[in-house]
Motif scaffolding. Structure first.
Motif, PDB file in Angstrom:
ATOM      1  N   UNK A 177      15.449  28.299  37.020  1.00 58.70           N
ATOM      2  CA  UNK A 177      15.938  28.583  38.052  1.00 58.70           C
ATOM      3  C   UNK A 177      18.082  29.164  37.744  1.00 58.70           C
ATOM      4  N   UNK A 178      17.981  29.979  37.832  1.00 61.37           N
ATOM      5  CA  UNK A 178      19.190  30.375  37.150  1.00 61.37           C
ATOM      6  C   UNK A 178      20.029  31.064  38.698  1.00 61.37           C
ATOM      7  N   UNK A 179      21.158  30.244  39.370  1.00 62.02           N
ATOM      8  CA  UNK A 179      21.321  30.586  40.748  1.00 62.02           C
ATOM      9  C   UNK A 179      22.651  31.845  40.654  1.00 62.02           C
ATOM     10  N   UNK A 180      23.590  30.519  39.443  1.00 65.95           N
ATOM     11  CA  UNK A 180      24.918  32.476  39.035  1.00 65.95           C
ATOM     12  C   UNK A 180      25.320  32.062  37.908  1.00 65.95           C
ATOM     13  N   UNK A 181      25.197  33.605  37.633  1.00 66.61           N
ATOM     14  CA  UNK A 181      25.216  34.279  36.250  1.00 66.61           C
ATOM     15  C   UNK A 181      26.907  34.592  36.168  1.00 66.61           C
ATOM     16  N   UNK A 182      27.768  33.780  35.792  1.00 66.52           N
ATOM     17  CA  UNK A 182      29.316  34.127  34.918  1.00 66.52           C
ATOM     18  C   UNK A 182      30.022  34.991  36.206  1.00 66.52           C
ATOM     19  N   UNK A 183      30.194  34.621  37.358  1.00 67.73           N
ATOM     20  CA  UNK A 183      30.978  34.362  38.755  1.00 67.73           C
ATOM     21  C   UNK A 183      32.260  34.138  37.979  1.00 67.73           C
ATOM     22  N   UNK A 184      32.983  35.441  38.147  1.00 66.69           N
ATOM     23  CA  UNK A 184      34.367  35.102  37.917  1.00 66.69           C
ATOM     24  C   UNK A 184      34.917  35.589  39.281  1.00 66.69           C
ATOM     25  N   UNK A 185      36.004  35.175  39.831  1.00 60.84           N
ATOM     26  CA  UNK A 185      36.890  36.352  41.164  1.00 60.84           C
ATOM     27  C   UNK A 185      38.437  35.198  40.910  1.00 60.84           C
ATOM     28  N   UNK A 186      39.250  35.780  41.209  1.00 68.22           N
ATOM     29  CA  UNK A 186      40.487  34.550  42.140  1.00 68.22           C
ATOM     30  C   UNK A 186      41.081  35.211  43.323  1.00 68.22           C
ATOM     31  N   UNK A 187      41.124  34.309  44.312  1.00 66.72           N
ATOM     32  CA  UNK A 187      41.390  34.075  45.413  1.00 66.72           C
ATOM     33  C   UNK A 187      43.097  33.773  45.955  1.00 66.72           C
ATOM     34  N   UNK A 188      43.429  34.660  46.333  1.00 66.56           N
ATOM     35  CA  UNK A 188      45.134  34.642  46.683  1.00 66.56           C
ATOM     36  C   UNK A 188      45.103  33.964  47.822  1.00 66.56           C
ATOM     37  N   UNK A 189      46.309  33.168  47.679  1.00 65.84           N
ATOM     38  CA  UNK A 189      46.747  32.517  49.331  1.00 65.84           C
ATOM     39  C   UNK A 189      46.378  32.848  50.863  1.00 65.84           C
ATOM     40  N   UNK A 190      46.177  33.426  51.282  1.00 68.53           N
ATOM     41  CA  UNK A 190      45.550  33.388  53.005  1.00 68.53           C
ATOM     42  C   UNK A 190      44.771  34.561  53.012  1.00 68.53           C
ATOM     43  N   UNK A 191      43.995  35.259  51.713  1.00 73.21           N
ATOM     44  CA  UNK A 191      43.156  36.120  51.863  1.00 73.21           C
ATOM     45  C   UNK A 191      41.736  35.470  52.942  1.00 73.21           C
ATOM     46  N   UNK A 192      40.944  36.492  53.406  1.00 70.50           N
ATOM     47  CA  UNK A 192      39.644  36.011  54.538  1.00 70.50           C
ATOM     48  C   UNK A 192      38.981  37.085  53.884  1.00 70.50           C
TER      49      UNK A 192
END
Ligand code: ADP
Ligand code: MG
Length: 302
Positions: free
Chosen positions: A15-30
């Motif tokens: 089972x592939x549960x995650x497939x090439x996931x990319x992101x950036x989250x900055x300080x203080x983001x919700x």
């Protein structure tokens, strides 16, 4: 950046549960991870919290790699797992002291436990055993536990699931308060929750991020069938872009990068190409979401 994920995959057996996931989250983001059951939300959160290694890709938290500096990451991450497993025989205060011990808070333990009891509104309940608390108060204990070591990043896996409407409002309010000072990533399959608590939403389905946008655009996301992201070599006339047949709305993401929300089933890319040519513009990048968002929202609301 508080949290970065680069090309994360996770495979459980077949089972592939995650497939090439990319992101950036900055300080203080919700940020909300919004998606139907089985989308991969919990898996992604466990990887950020260093409870599970990815099969491929890298995650950093406050600059530390989860694979090479797990202790540095754990110091900076508070994690409330799905279903909030707690020791029901323990007293609230005793449990929080125990959690403080895990992070070796030493002489700070007493003051931190008291601050957390105050912050999460447990003042009237901390003398009880966890088993005697309502679900809403147990969730507060879970939040207090996740915050005990004053982490910079808070990861909350479905923090309001199973709560009654009053408890739900209280916990959301508490998360909003906490979100003023910390980076928060929470998972949910409820759109209203995203609107109530978060300022950014990442929609995840079958292990892929299907859309990533400010919360204000969630209604557009819900209505649109496709999103095309296009970058021109110069600013575009948004009104002209909007007048392309099938376009619901156009949002300027940053610089000369635009998100075009479209209702039509036909591919908008040729139209956007013609738009660029007739306005003497050059397209630097052009990408279309592969799957219909409509389908994802249908799964979540059915
Ligand atoms: P979500 O939290 O969005 O509901 P999960 O991350 O829990 O999704 O699961 C993603 C997919 O991975 C699902 O298909 C699930 O069945 C599968 N999965 C999760 N954990 C395991 C595991 N320990 N072993 C095998 N498959 C798993
Ligand atoms: Mg889950």
């Amino acid at each position: 950046m508080s949290v970065t994920a680069a090309n994360i995959t996770k495979v459980y057996g077949e089972q592939k549960a995650l497939d090439d996931v990319s992101f950036n989250i900055s300080d203080g983001e919700v940020v909300a991870l919004l998606g139907p059951n089985g989308a991969g939300k919990s898996t992604m959160m466990k990887i950020i919290a260093c409870f599970l290694p990815p099969s491929g890709g890298t995650v950093t938290v406050c600059g530390y790699h989860t694979s090479t500096h797990p202790l540095q990451v754990k110091k900076r991450v508070g994690y409330l797992p799905e279903n909030n497993p707690l020791y029901t025989d323990m007293y609230v205060k005793e449990y929080l002291q125990f959690a403080a011990g895990v992070y070796k808070l030493g002489r700070q333990t007493r003051s931190r436990v008291e601050e957390m009891i105050e912050l999460t509104g447990l003042t009237g309940e901390y003398r009880k055993t966890i088993g005697k608390l309502s679900k809403g108060y147990r969730q507060r204990v879970g939040l207090a536990q996740a915050l005990i070591h004053d982490p910079e990043v808070l990861i909350l896996d479905e923090p309001t699931s199973g709560l009654d409407p009053n408890q739900l409002m209280e916990i959301r309010q508490l998360i909003r308060e906490i979100g003023k000072k910390k980076t928060v990533i929470l998972s949910t399959h409820i759109m209203q929750e995203v609107e109530a608590v978060c300022n950014r939403v990442m929609i995840i389905s079958r292990g892929k991020i299907m859309a990533d946008a400010p919360t204000g655009e969630i209604r557009l996301l819900n209505k649109a069938r496709h999103i095309v992201r296009v970058e021109f070599d110069r600013p575009a006339d948004i009104l002209k872009l909007k007048s392309i047949r099938g376009v619901i709305d156009v949002v300027n993401e940053q610089g000369c990068l635009y998100r075009v929300y479209a209702e039509t089933n036909t591919d908008l890319r040729p139209e956007i190409f013609r738009f660029a040519v007739s306005n003497g513009m050059v397209i630097l990048s052009l990408a279309q979401q592969e799957e219909k968002l409509e389908e994802i929202f249908r799964q979540m609301t059915s």
